[in-house]
Design an enzyme around this catalytic site. Structure first.
Site, PDB file in Angstrom:
ATOM      1  CG  ASN A  29     -19.783  54.379  34.123  1.00  0.00           C
ATOM      2  OD1 ASN A  29     -20.540  54.652  35.059  1.00  0.00           O
ATOM      3  ND2 ASN A  29     -19.505  53.129  33.775  1.00  0.00           N
ATOM      4  CD1 TRP A  30     -18.523  60.578  36.909  1.00  0.00           C
ATOM      5  CD2 TRP A  30     -20.244  61.580  37.933  1.00  0.00           C
ATOM      6  NE1 TRP A  30     -18.431  61.924  36.652  1.00  0.00           N
ATOM      7  CE2 TRP A  30     -19.478  62.561  37.279  1.00  0.00           C
ATOM      8  CE3 TRP A  30     -21.374  61.987  38.641  1.00  0.00           C
ATOM      9  CZ2 TRP A  30     -19.801  63.922  37.314  1.00  0.00           C
ATOM     10  CZ3 TRP A  30     -21.706  63.339  38.672  1.00  0.00           C
ATOM     11  CH2 TRP A  30     -20.927  64.288  38.018  1.00  0.00           C
ATOM     12  CE  LYS A  31     -16.645  52.126  35.843  1.00  0.00           C
ATOM     13  NZ  LYS A  31     -15.562  51.173  35.700  1.00  0.00           N
TER      14      LYS A  31
ATOM     15  CG  HIS B 238     -20.091  48.779  32.582  1.00  0.00           C
ATOM     16  ND1 HIS B 238     -19.250  48.096  33.428  1.00  0.00           N
ATOM     17  CD2 HIS B 238     -19.398  49.862  32.151  1.00  0.00           C
ATOM     18  CE1 HIS B 238     -18.093  48.743  33.497  1.00  0.00           C
ATOM     19  NE2 HIS B 238     -18.167  49.823  32.725  1.00  0.00           N
TER      20      HIS B 238
ATOM     21  CD  GLU C 266     -16.431  50.475  29.135  1.00  0.00           C
ATOM     22  OE1 GLU C 266     -16.023  51.619  29.380  1.00  0.00           O
ATOM     23  OE2 GLU C 266     -17.106  49.815  29.945  1.00  0.00           O
TER      24      GLU C 266
HETATM   25  P1  13P Z   1     -12.012  53.231  33.904  1.00  0.00           P
HETATM   26  O1  13P Z   1     -11.897  54.461  33.049  1.00  0.00           O
HETATM   27  O2  13P Z   1     -11.983  53.509  35.375  1.00  0.00           O
HETATM   28  O3  13P Z   1     -11.025  52.181  33.482  1.00  0.00           O
HETATM   29  O4  13P Z   1     -13.457  52.609  33.642  1.00  0.00           O
HETATM   30  C1  13P Z   1     -13.863  52.378  32.356  1.00  0.00           C
HETATM   31  C2  13P Z   1     -15.288  52.024  32.382  1.00  0.00           C
HETATM   32  O5  13P Z   1     -15.675  50.980  32.904  1.00  0.00           O
HETATM   33  C3  13P Z   1     -16.233  52.993  31.838  1.00  0.00           C
HETATM   34  O6  13P Z   1     -17.496  52.463  31.681  1.00  0.00           O
END
Ligand code: 13P
Length: 255
Positions: A8-10, A94, A166
């Protein structure tokens, strides 16, 4: 069941940066056989990354979508648009969408139903905050999120839903020293989620469900988290931005 390792590159990477990361990643994991890998770039880079990943086994996913196929929803993206450029997965619910964009379970449920209708595999995220965990409400919160977000989903459709546990307190938000859940804590919640699925669907659906973990997964901790019996993969944020560290996590899933 093959483990699913999803990036997930956000809200990171311009198109050239995204293409270059995809190029590097496909070379690094070209021999990977035992893990399924998906990359979820921002909307703007989906098409270009999809082209770069053509003829590889790496799948393409989006980070969000609207539940309608089209319409007057300024600034939004529909499932048809995602399907049209080769997306197979879509991350839904999310915690960052829930927190910053006030998405609630009812909206997320509409998106889950729409993704299934459009033959996209939802990666449905659930997770409790630190406050909820500290007041021993983690199970109650996850139970409610799952019950609401999976409303009207039947057992057959559930075969095409991935659940991502998560815990909000374990998500790095770009800070690289955040601690993940311990493998025991993560396993306990994954087991709870599987039992929940067994209760609302049936034991075969629960057994075959893919429940992946997200929250500060890094090359250093991936193997121990992925070795737990109820953890079927990882949704990786920060560590997926670097192709080499993401490839190491994929390698950890091969074992
Ligand atoms: P991180 O791996 O940066 O903690 O993020 C997790 C996340 O939100 C994946 O969707």
């Amino acid at each position: 069941m093959k483990k699913l390792i999803a990036a997930n590159w956000k809200m990171n990477k311009t198109v050239p940066e995204a293409v270059s990361a995809a190029k590097e990643l496909k070379l690094l994991i070209k021999n990977s056989k035992n893990a399924e890998v998906a990359v979820c770039p921002p909307f703007t880079a989906l098409e270009a990354v999809g082209k770069e990943l053509e003829k590889t086994k790496i799948k393409l996913g989006a980070q969000n979508m609207h539940f309608e196929d089209s319409g007057a929803y300024t600034g939004d993206i529909s499932p048809l648009m995602l399907k049209g450029i080769g997306c197979e997965y879509v991350i839904l619910g999310h915690s960052e969408r829930r927190e910053f964009f006030k998405e609630d379970d009812v909206l997320i449920n509409k998106k889950v139903m729409s993704a299934l209708k459009n033959k996209l595999t939802p990666i449905l995220c659930v997770g409790e905050t630190l406050e909820q965990r500290s007041s021993s409400k983690a199970r109650e919160v996850i139970d409610k999120q799952l019950r609401n977000c999976l409303d009207k989903v039947n057992a057959k459709q559930m075969q095409n839903v991935v659940i991502a546990y998560e815990p909000v307190w374990a998500i790095s938000r770009g800070i690289s020293n955040t601690k993940p859940a311990t493998k025991e804590d993560a396993e306990e919640m994954h087991k709870f989620i599987r039992e929940f699925l067994g209760n609302i669907f049936d034991s075969a659906t629960a057994k075959n469900a893919r429940i992946i973990y997200g929250g500060s997964v890094k090359p250093e901790n991936a193997e121990e988290l992925l070795s737990m019996p109820n953890i079927n993969g990882a949704l990786v944020g920060n560590a997926s931005l670097n192709a080499k560290s993401f490839a190491e996590i994929v390698k950890a899933a091969e074992n």
